[in-house]
Design a protein around this motif. Structure first.
Motif, PDB file in Angstrom:
ATOM      1  N   SER A   6       1.978 -11.444   6.542  1.00  0.00           N
ATOM      2  CA  SER A   6       2.334 -10.761   5.300  1.00  0.00           C
ATOM      3  C   SER A   6       1.685  -9.386   5.216  1.00  0.00           C
ATOM      4  O   SER A   6       2.298  -8.416   4.755  1.00  0.00           O
TER       5      SER A   6
ATOM      6  N   THR B 232       3.569  -7.035   7.644  1.00  0.00           N
ATOM      7  CA  THR B 232       4.911  -6.736   7.117  1.00  0.00           C
ATOM      8  C   THR B 232       4.847  -5.710   5.999  1.00  0.00           C
ATOM      9  O   THR B 232       5.587  -4.711   5.996  1.00  0.00           O
TER      10      THR B 232
ATOM     11  N   PHE C  56      13.179  -4.842  -1.310  1.00  0.00           N
ATOM     12  CA  PHE C  56      12.636  -5.778  -0.327  1.00  0.00           C
ATOM     13  C   PHE C  56      11.114  -5.882  -0.464  1.00  0.00           C
ATOM     14  O   PHE C  56      10.536  -6.973  -0.444  1.00  0.00           O
TER      15      PHE C  56
ATOM     16  N   PHE D 133       9.802  -9.502  -1.340  1.00  0.00           N
ATOM     17  CA  PHE D 133       9.183 -10.234  -0.227  1.00  0.00           C
ATOM     18  C   PHE D 133       7.892 -10.946  -0.631  1.00  0.00           C
ATOM     19  O   PHE D 133       7.748 -12.157  -0.426  1.00  0.00           O
TER      20      PHE D 133
END
Length: 231
Positions: free
Chosen positions: A18, A21, A43, A47
């Motif tokens: 995470s 990302t 996003f 996310f």
């Protein structure tokens, strides 16, 4: 100075994944066109929300999958059971209902693998986990004492031996020919045990204990618990 980060369980993998990302998303955002930036911003917003939602659902319904067996080495049996009681865990590992059902269909069915002398015992022990080595020691005592045992009861008495991991490791060892057994619904009967392994397993256990000074007393108590179980 940066500290070494050790990834040893699913929780660590989720955290690293995470972080990477989100970091890459923020880095790449200024380089996108205005149209794509709108999509990318959504996003970036959605996310972590989805990830946190899934995380808390897992934490609520099946939190034990977030930890590795090594996280519970040195933790006493009562604390481990209390931690996992909502999911009916034994020694930190969830009982697999499908595995149990499959085992029930094999009641009184002999295991066909035979003890093989050509196995490189030293290499096998070198690559085995400390839980696996202690499990093999327990099996050797079962053979020496000619005492069948219930593996779940053994795991209850020896907190180091986690339920499904120990079962899987011993089944794999049996398949490799380190020992042979007859599997009953409640008892394991050890029929044969590799002679070379028999001569080395206790020394290997002692070496593992002495090579872990921080866990010295705990590991000694686990060895004693195994010996008392087969007394």
């Amino acid at each position: 100075m940066m500290r070494n980060i050790t990834i040893k369980n699913p929780l660590s993998i989720i955290a690293v994944f995470s972080t990477i990302t989100e970091g890459l998303c923020i880095y790449g955002l200024p380089n996108l066109t205005e149209k794509n930036q709108d999509i990318f911003v959504w996003f970036i917003i959605c996310f972590p929300t989805v990830l946190i939602t899934i995380f808390f659902l897992t934490l609520n319904f099946n939190h034990s999958v977030l930890y590795a067996p090594s996280d519970f080495i040195g933790v006493d049996k009562d604390t481990t059971k209390k931690f996992f009681k909502t999911n009916k865990y034994i020694g930190g590992q969830k009982e697999n209902k499908e595995l149990k059902d499959k085992q029930k269909t094999e009641i009184d069915k002999p295991i066909l693998s035979k003890v093989k002398s050509e196995i490189n015992v030293d290499e096998f022990l070198k690559n085995s986990s400390i839980i696996g080595v202690f499990a093999l020691y327990a099996v050797s005592l079962s053979k020496i004492k000619e005492k069948p045992f219930n593996i779940n009861q053994l795991c209850d008495e020896v907190s180091l031996l986690t339920g499904d991991y120990t079962v899987g490791y011993l089944i794999a060892s049996s398949s490799l020919g380190l020992f042979s057994r007859t599997n009953y619904s409640k008892k394991w009967v050890i029929v044969e045990y590799n002679g070379i392994l028999m001569n080395k397993i206790e020394n290997e256990v002692e070496n593992r204990i002495n090579n872990n000074p921080k866990e010295l007393e705990y590991l000694k108590s686990q060895k004693k618990a195994i010996e008392e179980f087969f007394a």
